[in-house]
Scaffold this motif. Structure first.
Motif, PDB file in Angstrom:
ATOM      1  N   GLN A 190      45.413  12.796  31.049  1.00  0.00           N
ATOM      2  CA  GLN A 190      45.622  11.637  31.277  1.00  0.00           C
ATOM      3  C   GLN A 190      46.580  10.967  32.214  1.00  0.00           C
ATOM      4  O   GLN A 190      46.848   9.680  32.248  1.00  0.00           O
ATOM      5  N   GLU A 191      47.290  12.235  32.849  1.00  0.00           N
ATOM      6  CA  GLU A 191      48.443  11.625  33.598  1.00  0.00           C
ATOM      7  C   GLU A 191      49.435  11.231  32.810  1.00  0.00           C
ATOM      8  O   GLU A 191      50.419  10.418  33.267  1.00  0.00           O
ATOM      9  N   ARG A 195      54.907  12.669  28.030  1.00  0.00           N
ATOM     10  CA  ARG A 195      54.267  12.859  26.597  1.00  0.00           C
ATOM     11  C   ARG A 195      53.872  14.335  26.572  1.00  0.00           C
ATOM     12  O   ARG A 195      54.090  14.898  25.387  1.00  0.00           O
ATOM     13  N   ALA A 196      53.118  14.787  27.537  1.00  0.00           N
ATOM     14  CA  ALA A 196      52.571  16.317  27.550  1.00  0.00           C
ATOM     15  C   ALA A 196      53.855  17.153  27.653  1.00  0.00           C
ATOM     16  O   ALA A 196      54.053  18.237  26.802  1.00  0.00           O
ATOM     17  N   ILE A 197      54.646  17.200  28.471  1.00  0.00           N
ATOM     18  CA  ILE A 197      56.088  17.762  28.790  1.00  0.00           C
ATOM     19  C   ILE A 197      56.680  17.898  27.498  1.00  0.00           C
ATOM     20  O   ILE A 197      57.078  18.850  26.889  1.00  0.00           O
ATOM     21  N   ALA A 198      57.032  16.778  26.787  1.00  0.00           N
ATOM     22  CA  ALA A 198      57.652  16.667  25.444  1.00  0.00           C
ATOM     23  C   ALA A 198      57.241  17.770  24.533  1.00  0.00           C
ATOM     24  O   ALA A 198      57.749  18.533  23.736  1.00  0.00           O
ATOM     25  N   ARG A 199      55.691  17.575  24.513  1.00  0.00           N
ATOM     26  CA  ARG A 199      54.930  18.372  23.483  1.00  0.00           C
ATOM     27  C   ARG A 199      55.133  19.983  23.467  1.00  0.00           C
ATOM     28  O   ARG A 199      55.321  20.548  22.811  1.00  0.00           O
ATOM     29  N   PHE A 200      54.816  20.181  24.919  1.00  0.00           N
ATOM     30  CA  PHE A 200      54.793  21.521  25.139  1.00  0.00           C
ATOM     31  C   PHE A 200      56.037  22.304  25.021  1.00  0.00           C
ATOM     32  O   PHE A 200      56.468  23.212  24.442  1.00  0.00           O
ATOM     33  N   GLU A 201      57.325  21.375  25.357  1.00  0.00           N
ATOM     34  CA  GLU A 201      58.530  21.876  25.201  1.00  0.00           C
ATOM     35  C   GLU A 201      58.983  21.928  23.731  1.00  0.00           C
ATOM     36  O   GLU A 201      59.829  22.864  23.414  1.00  0.00           O
ATOM     37  N   ASP A 202      58.419  21.053  22.995  1.00  0.00           N
ATOM     38  CA  ASP A 202      58.751  21.168  21.271  1.00  0.00           C
ATOM     39  C   ASP A 202      58.196  22.242  20.778  1.00  0.00           C
ATOM     40  O   ASP A 202      58.737  23.077  20.047  1.00  0.00           O
ATOM     41  N   VAL A 203      56.992  22.721  21.321  1.00  0.00           N
ATOM     42  CA  VAL A 203      56.418  23.987  20.758  1.00  0.00           C
ATOM     43  C   VAL A 203      56.962  25.132  21.150  1.00  0.00           C
ATOM     44  O   VAL A 203      57.193  26.098  20.448  1.00  0.00           O
ATOM     45  N   ALA A 204      57.352  25.141  22.405  1.00  0.00           N
ATOM     46  CA  ALA A 204      58.159  26.365  22.949  1.00  0.00           C
ATOM     47  C   ALA A 204      59.242  26.596  22.184  1.00  0.00           C
ATOM     48  O   ALA A 204      59.586  27.919  21.828  1.00  0.00           O
ATOM     49  N   ALA A 230      53.547  18.271  38.368  1.00  0.00           N
ATOM     50  CA  ALA A 230      52.393  17.269  38.746  1.00  0.00           C
ATOM     51  C   ALA A 230      53.080  15.760  38.742  1.00  0.00           C
ATOM     52  O   ALA A 230      52.422  14.683  39.432  1.00  0.00           O
ATOM     53  N   SER A 231      54.020  15.543  37.847  1.00  0.00           N
ATOM     54  CA  SER A 231      54.640  14.434  37.819  1.00  0.00           C
ATOM     55  C   SER A 231      55.326  13.750  39.179  1.00  0.00           C
ATOM     56  O   SER A 231      55.520  12.629  39.362  1.00  0.00           O
ATOM     57  N   GLY A 232      55.494  14.890  40.055  1.00  0.00           N
ATOM     58  CA  GLY A 232      56.320  14.584  41.485  1.00  0.00           C
ATOM     59  C   GLY A 232      57.611  14.484  41.444  1.00  0.00           C
ATOM     60  O   GLY A 232      57.994  14.183  42.707  1.00  0.00           O
ATOM     61  N   ASP A 233      58.286  14.903  40.261  1.00  0.00           N
ATOM     62  CA  ASP A 233      59.644  14.726  40.333  1.00  0.00           C
ATOM     63  C   ASP A 233      60.388  15.995  40.467  1.00  0.00           C
ATOM     64  O   ASP A 233      60.530  16.730  39.293  1.00  0.00           O
ATOM     65  N   LEU A 295      44.812  20.805  36.596  1.00  0.00           N
ATOM     66  CA  LEU A 295      46.395  20.357  37.030  1.00  0.00           C
ATOM     67  C   LEU A 295      46.758  20.632  38.367  1.00  0.00           C
ATOM     68  O   LEU A 295      47.169  20.112  38.962  1.00  0.00           O
ATOM     69  N   LEU A 296      46.425  22.055  38.666  1.00  0.00           N
ATOM     70  CA  LEU A 296      46.613  22.770  39.979  1.00  0.00           C
ATOM     71  C   LEU A 296      45.826  21.889  41.003  1.00  0.00           C
ATOM     72  O   LEU A 296      46.537  21.658  42.140  1.00  0.00           O
ATOM     73  N   LEU A 297      44.560  21.332  40.851  1.00  0.00           N
ATOM     74  CA  LEU A 297      44.175  20.611  41.614  1.00  0.00           C
ATOM     75  C   LEU A 297      44.690  19.437  42.265  1.00  0.00           C
ATOM     76  O   LEU A 297      44.733  18.935  43.124  1.00  0.00           O
ATOM     77  N   LYS A 298      45.315  18.689  41.040  1.00  0.00           N
ATOM     78  CA  LYS A 298      46.146  17.585  41.477  1.00  0.00           C
ATOM     79  C   LYS A 298      47.365  17.730  41.970  1.00  0.00           C
ATOM     80  O   LYS A 298      47.629  16.992  42.764  1.00  0.00           O
TER      81      LYS A 298
END
Length: 310
Positions: A190-191, A195-204, A230-233, A295-298
């Motif tokens: 959903q771009e 939120r995605a980063i926060a959850r992946f990092e929490d699980v890691a 993908a966020s561009g930063d 994600l890679l296509l984006k």
């Protein structure tokens, strides 16, 4: 042979019809019991009142199961709902959410909106009783319904997230992480990269010190890294990479970290060919799944949008 075949078909049709008739008869008996319930005083002492509601609930459940045999999901679900309503009027209130879950099961494939409605009610009953593990399990199942049958991704995201919180509160970290990984994957599509980063990092972070899950940490960092890119930063992306290496120095020697670095290099040099080459090379040894490919296509499209500075 033909006569035997016709006889078998006729027997099946008769049995089928009989089962349907039985279901309707049970439903009528249940309705009659429900209508006569609610008395008090002498009527309750002599078998009325809540006893009638209990009998009605049992009859509704029998009717629901008979409808299930007929594959009449709507009628089965409605009968389970009526049974739950009766149970709420008796001393067996704790059975009501379980009965609503049965309604959910029969509604799910044919009437998913009704399935979601009854499951939400069941979950509210579980949480009111403090049964958060049961509520979390059903909330996760409901999230799958929103995701797959109803294609309502915002509601799916919220349900997975809440399920994860409840699992975590009940010390079920593996189940919490499973729910949060779903949040990460859906949020990224959903771009909603933060939120995605926060959850992946929490699980890691919760996995890095666990010998049973440590091997999967590189996967979680990889997914979080792709979301960062993908966020561009790129500034925040590089800071994140440093954090990942501090948490797990072994991540530096993985093919996942190497690809993340190569992607950043390709973006900084606006080199689409380098990007394609590195991704193709990775895919040859570690097949990329649909989520990563998306994600890679984006990211690739972002490189294509870069101005040509040569």
């Amino acid at each position: 042979m033909m006569r035997v075949k016709n006889f078998a078909h006729s027997t099946f049709a008769t049995t089928n019809h009989q089962t349907m008739a039985d279901a309707q008869a049970l439903l009528q008996k249940a309705d009659k019991k429900a209508a006569s319930g609610g008395g008090g005083g002498f009527s309750r002492f002599f078998g009325g009142g809540t006893t009638n509601y209990e009998d009605a609930a049992e009859l509704y459940i029998q009717a629901a199961n008979a409808f299930k045999l007929q594959r009449m999901s709507k009628e089965a679900g409605q009968s389970f709902e009526k049974a739950a309503a009766m149970q709420l009027k008796t001393d067996e209130k704790d059975d009501a959410p379980n009965t609503l879950v049965e309604a959910y099961k029969v509604y799910r494939k044919t009437d998913p909106e009704d399935a979601a409605r009854v499951m939400e009610s069941a979950i509210q009953m579980y949480t009111a009783k403090g049964n958060f593990r049961r509520a979390a399990t059903n909330k996760s199942d409901l999230a799958g319904l929103y995701e797959l049958e109803l294609s309502d991704i915002p509601k799916a995201l919220e349900a997975y997230d809440v399920a994860g919180e409840w699992f975590s509160g009940d010390q079920a970290e593996a189940l919490a992480n499973k729910a949060w990984l779903k949040v990460g994957e859906l949020a990224a599509l959903q771009e909603d990269y933060a939120r995605a980063i926060a959850r992946f990092e929490d699980v890691a972070r919760s996995s890095v010190s666990n010998n049973l899950t440590r091997y999967s940490v590189k996967e979680y960092f990889f997914k979080a890294g792709l979301c960062h890119i993908a966020s561009g930063d790129l500034v925040a992306t590089k800071r994140a990479f440093d954090t990942y290496l501090n948490l797990d120095p072994g991540f530096m020697s993985t093919r996942e970290f190497e690809l993340l670095q190569d992607i950043v290099t390709a973006i900084e040099s606006a080199d689409q060919e380098l990007f394609t080459e590195k991704v193709f090379g990775y895919d040859q040894l570690s097949k990329l799944d649909k989520w990563k490919t998306t994600l890679l296509l984006k990211i690739k499209n972002g490189i294509e949008d870069e101005p040509d500075l040569t």
